[in-house]
Structures are given as structure tokens and as C-alpha cells.
Design an enzyme around this catalytic site. Structure first.
Site, PDB file in Angstrom:
ATOM      1  N   LEU A 257       0.859  -1.177   0.000  1.00  0.00           N
ATOM      2  CA  LEU A 257       0.000   0.000   0.000  1.00  0.00           C
ATOM      3  C   LEU A 257       0.898   1.230   0.000  1.00  0.00           C
ATOM      4  CD1 LEU A 257      -2.665  -0.907   2.753  1.00  0.00           C
ATOM      5  CD2 LEU A 257      -2.966  -1.019   0.272  1.00  0.00           C
ATOM      6  N   ASP A 258       0.399   2.327  -0.546  1.00  0.00           N
ATOM      7  CA  ASP A 258       1.139   3.575  -0.485  1.00  0.00           C
ATOM      8  C   ASP A 258       1.391   3.950   0.971  1.00  0.00           C
ATOM      9  OD1 ASP A 258       0.985   3.747  -3.247  1.00  0.00           O
ATOM     10  OD2 ASP A 258      -0.777   5.054  -3.224  1.00  0.00           O
TER      11      ASP A 258
END
Length: 355
Positions: free
Chosen positions: A168-169
Site C-alpha cells: 500500500l502507499d
């Protein structure tokens, strides 16, 4: 629900930190059984060459025939690879001996990128290391003290080294899956690569959303003018995102989002391209409706909450080893309370009280 796997040639009988036992369900060779378990020819060959697959204590050859009812043992590799670990406790959503799902907080990387910041991987490694200590009193997976074999023996305290199966970012929070066994990681890698899992996100966007579910089917490619960014581009890769409004309050809408492809920044780019950027998105927050434009510097409506209002809340998959249908869910993200509450999303069943 995620796509089911075909009936397997084995049934998992038991598993601990050191090994697992499989009961053969139909005639199969040792190599065929391992290929089905790991999806990797290289890994299967390594296991067999080192005598780690056995029947009645004797190592098996690739062509060894197994009959229904045979119980074979697979000894996990003993890993002593040094690696960073953290004392910070990760929030574990689900786990077994093969994999683990945690709720990633916003603001940390999933794994190191050459920088010096703490990572989610280091937090998971720290948890596994603490559980592997001889003085640890038990394990949350319900399989007894670490290192204890089903027959009362003890392993040599192999170090479990987690491998992130997805990312995930930094500013995105929510579910991240980790593999815990190198023998079965290829099976999980194949599951992720085949996109037979279903992942859902919550997002807070700017502006009232049109009623009903919207399919955003727009190709995404790299922004030639800014290496940090992606953009909607006719020459990009096919990308599909579904978004459904759950609640609207003032100038913000809470969305339930599902993706059919896994492009970099896909949700952020697609939502911004509709004129509804995610709140707190400093990279895409100033994009106008459509598919162009450069990102603004400030993002929209952060309310000093600390960033991007995007959270991976649910993932559905069929466990590639056990065949179990899994629905993994995190709690309502508290940082969203600046805009909505769990009650605002009560129309979505996974957030109903008691689930």
C-alpha cells in the site's frame, strides 16, 4: 467471493513452527503433491533434494508414489537470515502458519526502500521474533508454545521471515498480507498475480457523488512530466475501478471502492479523474475532472488529520494451501472520524455491529 480452487490431492492435518503434516487424498507422486502445494518447480526440487518431504520418517524421491490415507511430513526450512525488527506491535487481523494479515497504519512503508524509516515488515518481524523466543508463553494462532512439535519434540527455533505479498502507499492504511513460509509463498504469489482475490477500500472524496455505483474504466499510464505520478492516458494500461457512495456529509462523500486491476495509484488517479479527488491527496488532489492536469501542492480538505483518506478494509480470497474461504476485515479506521463515523457506513454489512 474470490474464485475457488480445485479439489486438492491432500488435506492439511496439522502444522506448527517447524513442520506440517498432509494426508494424501488421491493417488499422486511426491513431486505432484509438492507442485500443487507450492506452485514452484524449483522449490519442490529443493525440498525433495534435502529430504524435507518424508513418509514414515523416510525421505521421498520425486517419483515416489503416494496412496490415499498416507500421511507425509514437510519440514520447513530453518531460516536464520538477519533482518530489521521493531518493538512496535502490529495489529494482526488474521493469521495461520502460512500467512498473516495486518492492519497497516498510515504513514509507514510496507517494506524498506533504501530509507531509514520504520516499516510494517519490521514490525511483523519483531512480532515473530518475540514469539520465537524460548520464554514466550504462547502464540495467538492457537497452536501452542513456539517450537513445540505435535509429538512433543522441539525444533531448533527457526526464524520466520515475513514477505509482503502486496503493498500500500505510505499514506494509505489497511490490510496487508504477508507470507510466513518460503515453501508455500509461491502459491500465495500465484494467487496475487492471478488477481483472484477481492479487495475493498473506503475512501473519503471531495464533493457529492452521483447516486449508484460508478465504473471508472480508463487506462492508466505514467506521467511523463512527473516521475512520482500516474495519469489517465489513452496509451496506458487497461484499468477498472468501481465506486459506490455510502454516505454524504457536507462537501464530502464516503465511498466503497473495488478494483479490477492493480495499477500504481489506481484508485487515487481514477477518483481524481472524475473530479472527486481523495481528501488529503497532495499528489492528485488538484486534478480537474477528466484526465489531465498537474497535481496541486496542498490536496483537498485534510482537516489536519494527517493525510490521505484511503483505507483497505476488506479482502476475500481462497487460501491456496488449506482451501479455506477467507474474508479478512479491519476495524473502522479511526482517522476517518474527522469526516464520517462507522454508523455512516452501516449500510455496508461488514461494518454492522457484531460482524
Amino acid at each position: 467471493m474470490a474464485e475457488k480452487v480445485a479439489d486438492k490431492s491432500f488435506r492439511l492435518r496439522c502444522c506448527d513452527r517447524a513442520h506440517m503434516e498432509l494426508e494424501v487424498a488421491r493417488p499422486v507422486s511426491a513431486l505432484e503433491l509438492l507442485r500443487e502445494l507450492t506452485c514452484s518447480r524449483q522449490m519442490s526440487a529443493r525440498v525433495l533434494a534435502r529430504g524435507r518431504l518424508s513418509l514414515d520418517g523416510a525421505g521421498l524421491a520425486p517419483a515416489s508414489r503416494l496412496a490415499p490415507g498416507d500421511v507425509v511430513g514437510l519440514a520447513f526450512a530453518h531460516t536464520h537470515v538477519p533482518g530489521p525488527a521493531s518493538e512496535a506491535e502490529p495489529v494482526v487481523v488474521w493469521r495461520d502458519r502460512f500467512a498473516l494479515a495486518v492492519d497497516k497504519p498510515a504513514g509507514i512503508l510496507v517494506h524498506a526502500d533504501g530509507g531509514v524509516g520504520e516499516t510494517l515488515t519490521a514490525r511483523v518481524q519483531g512480532l515473530l521474533d518475540r514469539e520465537g523466543r524460548p520464554d514466550h508463553e504462547g502464540r495467538p494462532d492457537g497452536q501452542g508454545p513456539p517450537g513445540r512439535m505435535p509429538d512433543g519434540g522441539r525444533d531448533s527455533v527457526a526464524r520466520l521471515v515475513p514477505q509482503a505479498l502486496q503493498r500500500l502507499d505510505v499514506e494509505t492504511s489497511g490490510l496487508v498480507l504477508f507470507s510466513l513460509a518460503e515453501e508455500t509463498q509461491p502459491a500465495f504469489d500465484a494467487l496475487m498475480a492471478g488477481r483472484v482475490t477481492e479487495k475493498r477500500y473506503l475512501a473519503v472524496v471531495r464533493g457529492p457523488w452521483p447516486s449508484g455505483t460508478m465504473l471508472i474504466d480508463r487506462p492508466i499510464g505514467r506521467d511523463r512530466h512527473d516521475a512520482r505520478r500516474m495519469r489517465v492516458s489513452a496509451g496506458g494500461k487497461s484499468s477498472r475501478t468501481w465506486a459506490r457512495p455510502l454516505a454524504t456529509r457536507g462537501d464530502h462523500t464516503l465511498l466503497l471502492v473495488r478494483i479490477g486491476t492493480g495499477r500504481r495509484h489506481q484508485i487515487r488517479v481514477h477518483l481524481a479523474s472524475t473530479g472527486h479527488p481523495i481528501v488529503g491527496d497532495r499528489l492528485y488532489g488538484a486534478l480537474p475532472a477528466g484526465c489531465g492536469g498537474r497535481a496541486g501542492r496542498g490536496g483537498h480538505g485534510s482537516r489536519a488529520t494527517g493525510g490521505l483518506m484511503l483505507h483497505a478494509i476488506e479482502e476475500r480470497l481462497v487460501h491456496p494451501v488449506t482451501g479455506e474461504e477467507l474474508v479478512l476485515r479491519t476495524a473502522w479506521p479511526k482517522r476517518f472520524d474527522a469526516f464520517f463515523s462507522a454508523a455512516d457506513a452501516s449500510g455496508w454489512s461488514i461494518l454492522e455491529q457484531g460482524e
